[in-house]
Design an enzyme around this catalytic site. Structure first.
Site, PDB file in Angstrom:
ATOM      1  N   SER A 191       7.284  12.940 -17.890  1.00  0.00           N
ATOM      2  CA  SER A 191       8.132  13.771 -17.305  1.00  0.00           C
ATOM      3  C   SER A 191       8.583  13.504 -16.046  1.00  0.00           C
ATOM      4  CB  SER A 191       7.039  15.194 -17.093  1.00  0.00           C
ATOM      5  OG  SER A 191       7.745  15.989 -16.299  1.00  0.00           O
ATOM      6  N   LYS A 196       2.671  17.159 -23.192  1.00  0.00           N
ATOM      7  CA  LYS A 196       4.066  17.210 -22.689  1.00  0.00           C
ATOM      8  C   LYS A 196       4.766  18.588 -23.013  1.00  0.00           C
ATOM      9  CE  LYS A 196       7.753  16.380 -20.496  1.00  0.00           C
ATOM     10  NZ  LYS A 196       8.976  16.367 -21.026  1.00  0.00           N
ATOM     11  N   HIS A 212       3.449  21.296 -21.167  1.00  0.00           N
ATOM     12  CA  HIS A 212       4.133  21.032 -19.735  1.00  0.00           C
ATOM     13  C   HIS A 212       5.416  21.774 -19.619  1.00  0.00           C
ATOM     14  CE1 HIS A 212       7.075  18.854 -17.306  1.00  0.00           C
ATOM     15  NE2 HIS A 212       5.956  18.494 -16.629  1.00  0.00           N
ATOM     16  N   ASN A 213       6.253  21.471 -20.511  1.00  0.00           N
ATOM     17  CA  ASN A 213       7.774  22.012 -20.549  1.00  0.00           C
ATOM     18  C   ASN A 213       7.791  23.597 -20.769  1.00  0.00           C
ATOM     19  OD1 ASN A 213       8.452  19.379 -20.536  1.00  0.00           O
ATOM     20  ND2 ASN A 213      10.120  19.517 -21.789  1.00  0.00           N
ATOM     21  N   GLU A 246       6.986  24.803 -17.714  1.00  0.00           N
ATOM     22  CA  GLU A 246       8.272  24.576 -16.767  1.00  0.00           C
ATOM     23  C   GLU A 246       9.233  25.670 -16.931  1.00  0.00           C
ATOM     24  OE1 GLU A 246       9.604  20.415 -17.369  1.00  0.00           O
ATOM     25  OE2 GLU A 246      11.645  21.545 -17.893  1.00  0.00           O
TER      26      GLU A 246
END
Ligand code: 6PG
Length: 466
Positions: free
Chosen positions: A127, A181, A184-185, A188
């Site tokens: 990221s 990940k 994480h998005n 986000e």
């Protein structure tokens, strides 16, 4: 001399990763399926040790063994094609790393296939966008630990650093890195939407100018809301359109795109019974935004409430919004970290939540000051059920809840759409409700389907002849 690492896929992210590696002293072999991107990278080199190859075989043979090959290729079929192309030239013990946004189940399939051939495979979540790739991203590697240890010297070197510590740590087996990940998005998406809603309240309800709001975000970025997304939003709001001279934000079409990782987060949560309502609302907010033409049509038919409310005290309400945004962010990260915890238990991954929070502090899109506190919360209690009940956040969200309530009520009364702020409040109120309304659901299920229910006072399973 043989190259120490190879990078395949020379789009912006791949080129920047290769430059980052070369800047850290690696001898980097690069290859791209089409020649043009390789040539573009070579043209902008300024003495870095990057060596282009135009045939896969030459590229692979230029690497010292055991080879380390980093893929920065579009997720999906292109990854499989590249693996098939290099595989005949590899030897047992070589390592392939996928640094793209691959779905973690694809990574697991590739891991299994390659392991059976003696090739190490790491799914490496990365990221930080273009700048992060060049200067230091946050890196989330998953796969066999022993394979990670071989790749760790390069990965930790190219990662962002916070207080001297690399934003890279071993995440867990198989697809764990890409899973982390992916979520994480999801976080986000939620974080971005919460900021958009706070902006909307400041603009539409408090009727502040874009410039004034930029100033507010700059101030917020000096306090406990300090984060990359708050920082760039302030910069975005300061930017003027070169054609019209208007704030650029006012000429950008209100239709949000997405590439899928947020959606995968919601799907995984739904499939596994994990409450990810804020993340999912942020995804749906993008979907409804893309119905631009329909929304414009509906606006001519459907009206909102008549605004009969008194003007609001500006400074008082700016602080309520700050509190609302803070608690919204805490709830969104709490949902993401709960998704880590529940999935980790489900798949026996033993995800290091404390360390994940630490590597999110630098390089990545959701980097934020309060990740230090999140990490401490898991440091103090590794099996913490939910961030909301950690001592620091419990006190904070109880303090700030009135800010969130006021903003949500005021916004909703004014007809502003608040998918994530209201989902955050609902999540907070649902999570802290020792007794919910699910008894009604159970009674209904038993009434029409004899699905049975449990009692609060007696053990066992019951059915009533309603
Ligand atoms: C990052 C970003 C990066 C990218 C995503 C999100 O962590 O560096 O998340 O991976 O920006 O693809 O893109 P969408 O909003 O298009 O889904």
């Amino acid at each position: 001399m043989l190259n120490t690492i190879g990078v395949i896929g020379l789009g912006v992210m791949g080129s920047n990763i290769a430059l980052n590696m070369a800047n850290k002293g690696e001898e980097v072999a690069v290859y791209n399926y089409t020649r043009d991107l390789t040539d573009q990278l070579v043209a902008k080199l300024d003495g870095q040790s990057i060596h282009p190859y135009y045939e896969v075989q030459d590229f692979v043979q230029s690497l010292e063994t055991p080879r380390q090959i980093f893929l920065m290729v579009t997720a999906g079929k292109p990854i499989d094609s590249v693996i098939q192309a290099i595989l005949p030239h590899l030897e047992s013990g070589d390592i392939i790393m996928d640094g793209g946004n691959s779905h973690y189940t694809d990574t697991e399939r590739r891991y299994d296939e390659l392991k059976s051939k003696g090739i190490g495979y790491l799914g490496v979540g990365i990221s930080g966008g273009e700048v992060g790739a060049l200067n230091g991203p946050s890196i989330m590697p998953g796969g066999d630990k022993i394979v990670y240890e071989k790749a760790a010297p390069v990965l930790t070197k190219i990662a962002a650093h916070v207080n001297g510590d690399p934003c890279c740590t071993y995440i867990g087996p198989k697809g764990a890195g890409h899973f982390v990940k992916m979520v994480h998005n999801g976080i986000e998406y939620a974080d971005m939407q919460l900021i958009a809603e706070a902006y909307t309240f400041l603009r539409e309800k408090l009727e502040l100018s874009v410039e004034e709001i930029a100033g507010i975000f700059e101030t917020w970025n000096e306090g406990e809301l300090k984060s990359y997304l708050i920082e760039i939003t302030a910069e975005i709001l300061r930017k003027k359109d070169e054609i019209t001279g208007l704030p650029l934000i006012d000429v950008i079409l209100d239709k949000a795109g997405q590439k899928g990782t947020g959606k995968w987060t919601s799907i995984q949560a739904i499939d596994n019974g994990i409450p990810a309502s804020i993340i999912t609302e942020s995804l749906f907010a993008r979907y409804i935004s893309s119905l631009k033409e329909e929304r414009v049509h509906a606006e001519s038919i459907l009206s909102g409430p008549k605004n009969v409310q008194q003007p609001l005290d500006k400074n008082e309400w700016i602080d309520y919004i700050r509190q609302a945004l803070y608690i919204g962010k805490v709830c969104a990260y709490a949902q993401g970290f709960t998704q880590y915890k529940m999935t980790s238990e489900l798949l026996d991954w033993n995800l290091p939540l404390k360390d994940i929070a630490l590597i999110f502090r630098g390089g990545c899109i959701i980097r934020a000051e309060f990740l230090n506190v999140i990490s401490e919360a898991y440091h103090e209690q590794s099996d913490l059920a939910n961030l909301l009940i950690s001592p620091y956040f419990a006190e904070k969200v109880q303090d700030y809840q009135m800010g969130l309530r006021k903003v949500v009520c005021e916004g909703i009364n004014a007809g502003i759409s608040f998918p994530c702020l209201s989902a955050s409040l609902t999540y907070y109120d649902s999570y802290r409700a020792g007794r919910s309304s699910a008894n009604i659901l159970q009674a209904q299920r038993d009434y029409f389907g004899a699905h049975t229910y449990e009692r609060r006072d007696l053990a066992g399973v019951y059915h009533t002849n309603w």
